[in-house]
Design a protein around this motif. Sequence first.
Motif, PDB file in Angstrom:
ATOM      1  N   ARG A 156      32.527  48.884  64.711  1.00 21.58           N
ATOM      2  CA  ARG A 156      32.675  49.554  63.296  1.00 21.58           C
ATOM      3  C   ARG A 156      34.083  48.950  63.077  1.00 21.58           C
ATOM      4  NH1 ARG A 156      31.598  55.005  66.109  1.00 21.58           N
ATOM      5  NH2 ARG A 156      29.120  54.879  65.869  1.00 21.58           N
ATOM      6  N   GLN A 165      39.989  51.641  61.658  1.00 22.25           N
ATOM      7  CA  GLN A 165      40.751  52.185  60.447  1.00 22.25           C
ATOM      8  C   GLN A 165      42.345  51.877  60.829  1.00 22.25           C
ATOM      9  OE1 GLN A 165      38.436  55.620  62.407  1.00 22.25           O
ATOM     10  NE2 GLN A 165      38.898  56.334  60.560  1.00 22.25           N
ATOM     11  N   THR A 212      37.774  61.344  64.650  1.00 27.68           N
ATOM     12  CA  THR A 212      38.121  61.173  63.317  1.00 27.68           C
ATOM     13  C   THR A 212      37.797  62.430  62.488  1.00 27.68           C
ATOM     14  OG1 THR A 212      36.762  59.085  63.990  1.00 27.68           O
ATOM     15  CG2 THR A 212      37.339  59.369  61.459  1.00 27.68           C
ATOM     16  N   LEU A 248      28.845  60.052  60.160  1.00 30.25           N
ATOM     17  CA  LEU A 248      28.633  58.548  60.133  1.00 30.25           C
ATOM     18  C   LEU A 248      27.479  58.130  58.928  1.00 30.25           C
ATOM     19  CD1 LEU A 248      28.690  57.743  64.107  1.00 30.25           C
ATOM     20  CD2 LEU A 248      30.435  57.136  62.227  1.00 30.25           C
ATOM     21  N   ARG A 254      44.843  54.826  60.900  1.00 27.86           N
ATOM     22  CA  ARG A 254      44.621  56.030  61.719  1.00 27.86           C
ATOM     23  C   ARG A 254      44.990  55.390  63.345  1.00 27.86           C
ATOM     24  NH1 ARG A 254      40.844  58.236  65.037  1.00 27.86           N
ATOM     25  NH2 ARG A 254      39.342  56.726  64.898  1.00 27.86           N
ATOM     26  N   ASN A 270      31.450  58.858  70.813  1.00 27.99           N
ATOM     27  CA  ASN A 270      30.936  57.833  69.922  1.00 27.99           C
ATOM     28  C   ASN A 270      30.491  58.463  68.624  1.00 27.99           C
ATOM     29  OD1 ASN A 270      32.136  55.639  70.991  1.00 27.99           O
ATOM     30  ND2 ASN A 270      30.242  55.817  72.642  1.00 27.99           N
ATOM     31  N   ASP A 283      25.443  61.954  65.222  1.00 26.71           N
ATOM     32  CA  ASP A 283      25.433  60.725  64.756  1.00 26.71           C
ATOM     33  C   ASP A 283      24.092  60.211  63.993  1.00 26.71           C
ATOM     34  OD1 ASP A 283      25.199  57.988  64.227  1.00 26.71           O
ATOM     35  OD2 ASP A 283      25.886  57.256  66.424  1.00 26.71           O
ATOM     36  N   ARG A 290      24.245  52.351  55.284  1.00 23.63           N
ATOM     37  CA  ARG A 290      24.248  50.770  55.281  1.00 23.63           C
ATOM     38  C   ARG A 290      23.038  50.296  56.059  1.00 23.63           C
ATOM     39  NH1 ARG A 290      26.311  47.414  58.760  1.00 23.63           N
ATOM     40  NH2 ARG A 290      27.456  49.209  60.175  1.00 23.63           N
ATOM     41  N   ARG A 291      22.539  50.943  57.037  1.00 17.56           N
ATOM     42  CA  ARG A 291      21.304  50.621  57.745  1.00 17.56           C
ATOM     43  C   ARG A 291      20.074  50.854  57.085  1.00 17.56           C
ATOM     44  NH1 ARG A 291      22.875  50.952  64.055  1.00 17.56           N
ATOM     45  NH2 ARG A 291      24.788  49.984  63.974  1.00 17.56           N
ATOM     46  N   ARG A 341      35.279  59.444  57.968  1.00 17.13           N
ATOM     47  CA  ARG A 341      36.339  58.148  57.789  1.00 17.13           C
ATOM     48  C   ARG A 341      36.763  58.086  56.436  1.00 17.13           C
ATOM     49  NH1 ARG A 341      33.510  53.056  60.574  1.00 17.13           N
ATOM     50  NH2 ARG A 341      31.762  54.369  60.186  1.00 17.13           N
ATOM     51  N   GLU A 350      27.322  54.811  57.648  1.00 15.79           N
ATOM     52  CA  GLU A 350      26.794  53.850  58.219  1.00 15.79           C
ATOM     53  C   GLU A 350      25.259  53.811  58.361  1.00 15.79           C
ATOM     54  OE1 GLU A 350      29.132  53.142  61.795  1.00 15.79           O
ATOM     55  OE2 GLU A 350      27.471  52.705  62.926  1.00 15.79           O
ATOM     56  N   ALA A 379      18.406  46.414  59.587  1.00 13.96           N
ATOM     57  CA  ALA A 379      19.596  45.996  58.814  1.00 13.96           C
ATOM     58  C   ALA A 379      20.860  45.839  59.187  1.00 13.96           C
ATOM     59  CB  ALA A 379      19.825  47.094  57.520  1.00 13.96           C
ATOM     60  N   GLY A 380      21.265  46.315  60.578  1.00 13.24           N
ATOM     61  CA  GLY A 380      22.559  46.172  61.212  1.00 13.24           C
ATOM     62  C   GLY A 380      22.565  44.887  62.190  1.00 13.24           C
ATOM     63  N   ARG A 427      16.050  55.578  72.607  1.00 10.16           N
ATOM     64  CA  ARG A 427      16.325  56.283  71.445  1.00 10.16           C
ATOM     65  C   ARG A 427      17.369  56.134  70.356  1.00 10.16           C
ATOM     66  NH1 ARG A 427      12.968  60.580  72.867  1.00 10.16           N
ATOM     67  NH2 ARG A 427      12.277  60.617  74.990  1.00 10.16           N
ATOM     68  N   GLY A 428      17.395  54.939  70.062  1.00  8.62           N
ATOM     69  CA  GLY A 428      18.377  54.459  69.065  1.00  8.62           C
ATOM     70  C   GLY A 428      19.703  54.065  69.653  1.00  8.62           C
ATOM     71  N   THR A 445      23.069  57.689  62.645  1.00  6.01           N
ATOM     72  CA  THR A 445      22.382  56.742  62.883  1.00  6.01           C
ATOM     73  C   THR A 445      21.349  56.686  63.947  1.00  6.01           C
ATOM     74  OG1 THR A 445      24.316  55.828  64.114  1.00  6.01           O
ATOM     75  CG2 THR A 445      24.365  55.147  61.777  1.00  6.01           C
ATOM     76  N   CYS A 446      21.732  57.776  64.820  1.00  7.45           N
ATOM     77  CA  CYS A 446      20.972  58.002  66.215  1.00  7.45           C
ATOM     78  C   CYS A 446      20.724  59.440  66.496  1.00  7.45           C
ATOM     79  CB  CYS A 446      21.760  57.568  67.227  1.00  7.45           C
ATOM     80  SG  CYS A 446      21.477  57.211  68.790  1.00  7.45           S
ATOM     81  N   LEU A 447      19.870  60.010  65.635  1.00  6.16           N
ATOM     82  CA  LEU A 447      19.823  61.423  65.527  1.00  6.16           C
ATOM     83  C   LEU A 447      18.954  61.786  66.600  1.00  6.16           C
ATOM     84  CD1 LEU A 447      20.072  63.967  63.660  1.00  6.16           C
ATOM     85  CD2 LEU A 447      17.859  63.509  62.875  1.00  6.16           C
TER      86      LEU A 447
END
Lengths: 247, 459, 84
Positions: B284, B287, A25, A124, B290, A20, A97, A130-131, A154, A127, B55-56, C58-59, A99-101
Amino acid sequence: MTRDGTELPRPVVALAGNPNTGKSTLFNALTGLKQHTGNWPGKTVACARGWYRYNGQTVTLVDLPGTYSLLSDSPEERITRDFLCFGRPDATVVVVDATCLERNLNLIFQIMEVNTRVVACLNLMDEARRRGIRIDVPALARELGVPVVPAAARRGEGLTLLKETLHRVIEGRIHPAPRPVSYDPELEAAVAELAADLAVLSREGLNPRWVALCLIAGDESIIPKIRTFCNGKETQGDTHVRNRVTP
Amino acid sequence: MSEIGLPLDLHFVLSRARKCGERLGGDVHDRIAAAVYKRAEMLAARVVQTPSERAGEWDARLDDIFTSRALGYPIMLLLLGMVFWLTLAGANVPSELLAAVFLDVEGRLTAFCAAHAVPPVVHGILVEGVYRTVTWVVAVMLPPMAIFFPLFTLLEDLGYLPRVAFNLDRFFKAAGAHGKQALTMGMGLGCNAAGVVACRIIESPRERLVATLTNVFTPCNGRFPTLLLLASLLTGGSGPAAAAVVAGVVLLGVAATWTVSFVLTRSCLRGLPSSFALELPPYRPPQWGRVIVRAACDRTLVVLRRAVTVAAPAGAAVWLVANTHWGGVSLLGHLAGVLDPLGRAIGLDGFIVAAFLLGLPANEIVFPILLMGYLATGSMVEIGLGDLRTLLLSRGWNGLTALNMMVFSVLHFPCATTLLTILKETGSCRWTVLAAAIPTLVATSVCFATTQVARALNP
Amino acid sequence: MTLFGLHELPVGCTGEVVAVRATGPTRRRLLDLGLVPGTRVKAVRKSAAGDPVAFRIRGALVALRREEGSTVLVRPISMPGGDR
């Protein structure tokens, strides 16, 4: 066949990452449709191979199965670990990712133990923006000791920079100097001791510290692989004799 | 080491590693994980700035709906129903078009053979056998798969599928299986071979095997035309009654999946390791481009290629079996004669069982083979619904026969393509044999039971 | 100090991992997820059937069953709040 990547057309770049993270991609964005999915001999999991041209060079890209770790015992993880450890890729991209380092750092630290020529691709990013998540990329690169390329696969963002960075790593113009995790002193001492023995025993290309870590952690599935590496192309007795004289 | 004259070999190093591990107390993994995550935490704290306000928020709101007690399941059924309806409704026109084109080409091929004095046997094997089987399979399979797989991939891309696994896990856990098996079953609706490949998403070995071995109980695209046809024969039309019958046999497949999973995890799969952790990735935006390319290349074409490579030799073999006569009866007829007692016992007849056996390469060709046997035409045929009804009644069919054939179709052994895929995925002949034996046993027993019950009630 | 299994953590609450009791592959899997002592975990939502429960670790959002969750001992540190 292409079990350890040594017979793939060089240079070979391995693509690893957590599930994920948009790894596939990125793979598709880099290779376009120049790919074919093939099953690995005797393995249960597909590894896609593809290639791209950059700066007059054709680079083979291997998309490894998504994993959270190299130390657990699932088929995916074994394939990824074996390829990174014994396939000797010319460079490894770890897709992370953005968003989730924190969670993704586990794998990158482990991979930095195995290979030195590592590039982190912070995917990402769109994303994350965006957050409202902000990442200090230069600081991250400094802390990890490897190049970090922000990307949004993407949208095609960051692909050229990634190819350029890989090109430089392959050409030897950038030398990533990973700063892996140091464990507690007891474990470090045991690893160092065993790694010294392994360094004596094996021919070039095996990462003694990483193999030592695997062995101490009780990961027996790596043993057959090391065995071939210790004997390799030479005959069995030959290696032992030569190795005993070398140190 | 070498200084003290010990032969430094791998065994020595390995035993030393084992001792090291023991000395450290066997919790080496804990030490590694603790060190790595401590560093990761510190590093992330230094380089990542996360907003205090989340934010999400829409992610959480979507999850509130998709995993809610009241709406979670209805939404799931609605989406599944929509995918299904789009596939069946959308595939009709292109399927007919393809069939018409293939028929036209067949006419030309036959004319060509006649004009060039090609021996009838060669024409029979190549055109009536190989060509007709392959084009049949393509016409029946390609359009639904080209619609189903992209739709399914779209849901996957969106991030919805893990929520399905999340919602259904409790149901699967009761059978000793994994929530993700819901997804492999969903994939199996498209094609069981693809469903078996999809079992890779289940990390836990035991649950992966369970999902692999039971995938065949989900009727695939190749079996749906047969089910629909039989249901409309049974209810005398293609109205809601037929749909209810089809839904009923699909539910029977689900029940078989659940029961067999339950038994397997408590018997031969007992000792295998099992663990559960299911990541719910953020939603998400899909796409579109794809998804279509990926679904078309990775799934539709791969499955189609495998099916065609299996269907071509099968077509030749079936033609030979139906056209080689011995004592005035074709080999197919002889085979049906031998199988007849077994077929009768489970409420079918010899020709139906023979059709299932010869249809091993691809489920699509089971019904055509059956008609070929009944009509003794020697090559696969398709006739109208009214004529079909008359033909089957003249062959001693009744409601029970149609129902049993549907049940057998849903529960019987996987097609050759699926079996090969299972062999490839598990790397074990033993599991592949079991994957064929278990459904055969289940299908035979269930059909036997319905037959006995029906005969007892209705002597 | 009272310790709870992770599965007992009410939705919306955060806890700190004190120990992981699981063994074998499950233990490794939980460690890989980052469930080491000191980690903060928040119970985010229950599935439509009530089990499994999704946790913010953790996120990442990860669903664990009761069986796995009960092997992770946590010390509750906060009561319901936002999803982060």
